[in-house]
Motif scaffolding. Structure first.
Motif, mmCIF file in Angstrom:
data_model
loop_
_atom_site.group_PDB
_atom_site.id
_atom_site.type_symbol
_atom_site.label_atom_id
_atom_site.label_comp_id
_atom_site.label_asym_id
_atom_site.label_seq_id
_atom_site.Cartn_x
_atom_site.Cartn_y
_atom_site.Cartn_z
ATOM 1 N N ALA A 167 3.666 -3.964 6.022
ATOM 2 C CA ALA A 167 3.368 -3.604 4.642
ATOM 3 C C ALA A 167 2.016 -2.916 4.587
ATOM 4 O O ALA A 167 1.074 -3.354 5.212
ATOM 5 N N THR A 168 1.950 -1.822 3.857
ATOM 6 C CA THR A 168 0.716 -1.075 3.706
ATOM 7 C C THR A 168 0.495 -0.805 2.226
ATOM 8 O O THR A 168 1.424 -0.428 1.524
ATOM 9 N N ALA A 169 -0.720 -1.014 1.758
ATOM 10 C CA ALA A 169 -1.032 -0.756 0.350
ATOM 11 C C ALA A 169 -0.963 0.732 0.070
ATOM 12 O O ALA A 169 -1.386 1.550 0.873
ATOM 13 N N VAL A 170 -0.404 1.094 -1.085
ATOM 14 C CA VAL A 170 -0.290 2.485 -1.507
ATOM 15 C C VAL A 170 -0.961 2.593 -2.867
ATOM 16 O O VAL A 170 -0.700 1.774 -3.746
ATOM 17 N N PRO A 171 -1.840 3.591 -3.082
ATOM 18 C CA PRO A 171 -2.498 3.723 -4.376
ATOM 19 C C PRO A 171 -1.490 3.967 -5.490
ATOM 20 O O PRO A 171 -0.469 4.603 -5.281
ATOM 21 N N ASP A 172 -1.781 3.434 -6.697
ATOM 22 C CA ASP A 172 -0.867 3.586 -7.826
ATOM 23 C C ASP A 172 -0.812 5.014 -8.351
ATOM 24 O O ASP A 172 0.227 5.467 -8.793
ATOM 25 N N THR A 229 9.683 -3.698 -8.353
ATOM 26 C CA THR A 229 10.420 -2.464 -8.602
ATOM 27 C C THR A 229 10.441 -1.629 -7.332
ATOM 28 O O THR A 229 9.396 -1.414 -6.712
ATOM 29 N N LEU A 230 11.635 -1.183 -6.953
ATOM 30 C CA LEU A 230 11.769 -0.235 -5.841
ATOM 31 C C LEU A 230 11.465 1.140 -6.396
ATOM 32 O O LEU A 230 12.169 1.640 -7.276
ATOM 33 N N VAL A 231 10.375 1.743 -5.920
ATOM 34 C CA VAL A 231 9.903 3.011 -6.466
ATOM 35 C C VAL A 231 10.447 4.190 -5.676
ATOM 36 O O VAL A 231 10.862 5.199 -6.237
ATOM 37 N N ASP A 232 10.481 4.065 -4.367
ATOM 38 C CA ASP A 232 10.929 5.179 -3.535
ATOM 39 C C ASP A 232 11.422 4.638 -2.203
ATOM 40 O O ASP A 232 11.089 3.508 -1.811
ATOM 41 N N MET A 233 12.201 5.441 -1.483
ATOM 42 C CA MET A 233 12.706 5.062 -0.173
ATOM 43 C C MET A 233 12.675 6.281 0.747
ATOM 44 O O MET A 233 13.093 7.366 0.355
ATOM 45 N N LEU A 276 8.935 -11.694 3.392
ATOM 46 C CA LEU A 276 7.534 -11.313 3.340
ATOM 47 C C LEU A 276 7.012 -11.509 1.931
ATOM 48 O O LEU A 276 7.766 -11.496 0.967
ATOM 49 N N TRP A 277 5.730 -11.747 1.863
ATOM 50 C CA TRP A 277 5.053 -11.963 0.583
ATOM 51 C C TRP A 277 4.405 -10.659 0.169
ATOM 52 O O TRP A 277 3.652 -10.065 0.933
ATOM 53 N N LEU A 278 4.679 -10.226 -1.038
ATOM 54 C CA LEU A 278 4.141 -8.972 -1.548
ATOM 55 C C LEU A 278 2.823 -9.204 -2.261
ATOM 56 O O LEU A 278 2.645 -10.221 -2.943
ATOM 57 N N ASP A 279 1.916 -8.267 -2.109
ATOM 58 C CA ASP A 279 0.680 -8.267 -2.868
ATOM 59 C C ASP A 279 0.931 -7.594 -4.214
ATOM 60 O O ASP A 279 1.940 -6.917 -4.411
ATOM 61 N N GLN A 280 0.002 -7.737 -5.122
ATOM 62 C CA GLN A 280 0.119 -7.079 -6.421
ATOM 63 C C GLN A 280 -0.137 -5.592 -6.249
ATOM 64 O O GLN A 280 -0.996 -5.177 -5.472
ATOM 65 N N GLY A 281 0.614 -4.772 -6.965
ATOM 66 C CA GLY A 281 0.437 -3.330 -6.898
ATOM 67 C C GLY A 281 1.511 -2.662 -6.055
ATOM 68 O O GLY A 281 2.525 -3.254 -5.709
ATOM 69 N N ARG A 282 1.238 -1.416 -5.725
ATOM 70 C CA ARG A 282 2.194 -0.611 -4.973
ATOM 71 C C ARG A 282 1.931 -0.757 -3.484
ATOM 72 O O ARG A 282 0.796 -0.733 -3.044
#
Length: 195
Positions: free
Chosen positions: A36-41, A57-61, A113-119
């Motif tokens: 998992a890598t953080a992506v800017p909003d 929410t699944l934003v892109d694939m 896996l545990w997701l962090d807040q944000g994208r």
């Protein structure tokens, strides 16, 4: 030469997980192949949106050889996302075949896996069969099946056994033709005695 050495070292650091921002998810005691890598909003708009439940929410694939890359947005920190490599399990069951009955332990193909807040960008290493891959995603509220064609690392990976036989036959015909052409161009010189 120096530039190549720097690239090899950088690739080794990314692979080992020593680069900040890239973390490996853990599945109990077993390390998962998920990163998992953080992506800017801010940034480009998405072409895909799917509500996975639990504020995810699944934003892109993105599709890569042997990988499905998901871009997710989580409203809360610490949200659990589960996924299963369904095609990997089916492929293992087909390989075991034998007497017509085969069983695989699905726990070996499930990861959490545990997701962090944000994208964030989630990389899932998956199996493909004839160019297709199927994964199951779930949160505490919903379950989804994502099936898609992936580009193959092996150019012949999506071919059938008939295609393999035809390809082998084509290579054999080309080699025989090349040998006949070479023999016609440079005929043997006759028998020579070696002293």
């Amino acid at each position: 030469m120096r530039r190549g050495a720097v690239m090899v070292i950088a690739l080794a650091l990314v692979t080992a997980g020593l680069v900040p921002g890239v973390t490996s998810a853990q599945d109990g005691d077993n390390a998962s192949t998920t990163t998992a890598t953080a992506v800017p909003d801010g940034g480009n708009a998405s072409t895909m949106r799917a509500d996975l439940g639990a504020g995810v929410t699944l934003v892109d694939m993105e599709k890569q050889p042997g990988r499905i890359v998901l871009v997710l947005h989580s409203e809360l920190s610490g949200t659990l996302l589960g996924w299963q490599d369904s095609m990997g399990a089916m492929k293992a069951a087909n390989e075991r075949g034998g007497d017509g009955l085969s069983a695989v332990d699905m726990a070996n193909y499930q990861h959490q896996l545990w997701l962090d807040q944000g994208r964030q960008r989630i990389v899932l290493d998956v199996e493909t069969w004839r160019g297709a891959s199927t994964i199951t995603l779930w949160t505490t509220q919903k379950e989804f099946v994502v099936s898609t064609d992936l580009p193959s690392r092996n150019p012949f990976g999506a071919t059938s056994s008939t295609g393999g036989w035809l390809g082998g036959f084509g290579v054999a015909v080309c080699m025989v033709s090349l040998a006949a052409w070479k023999h016609k161009r440079n005929p043997p010189q006759g028998v020579r005695d070696l002293e």
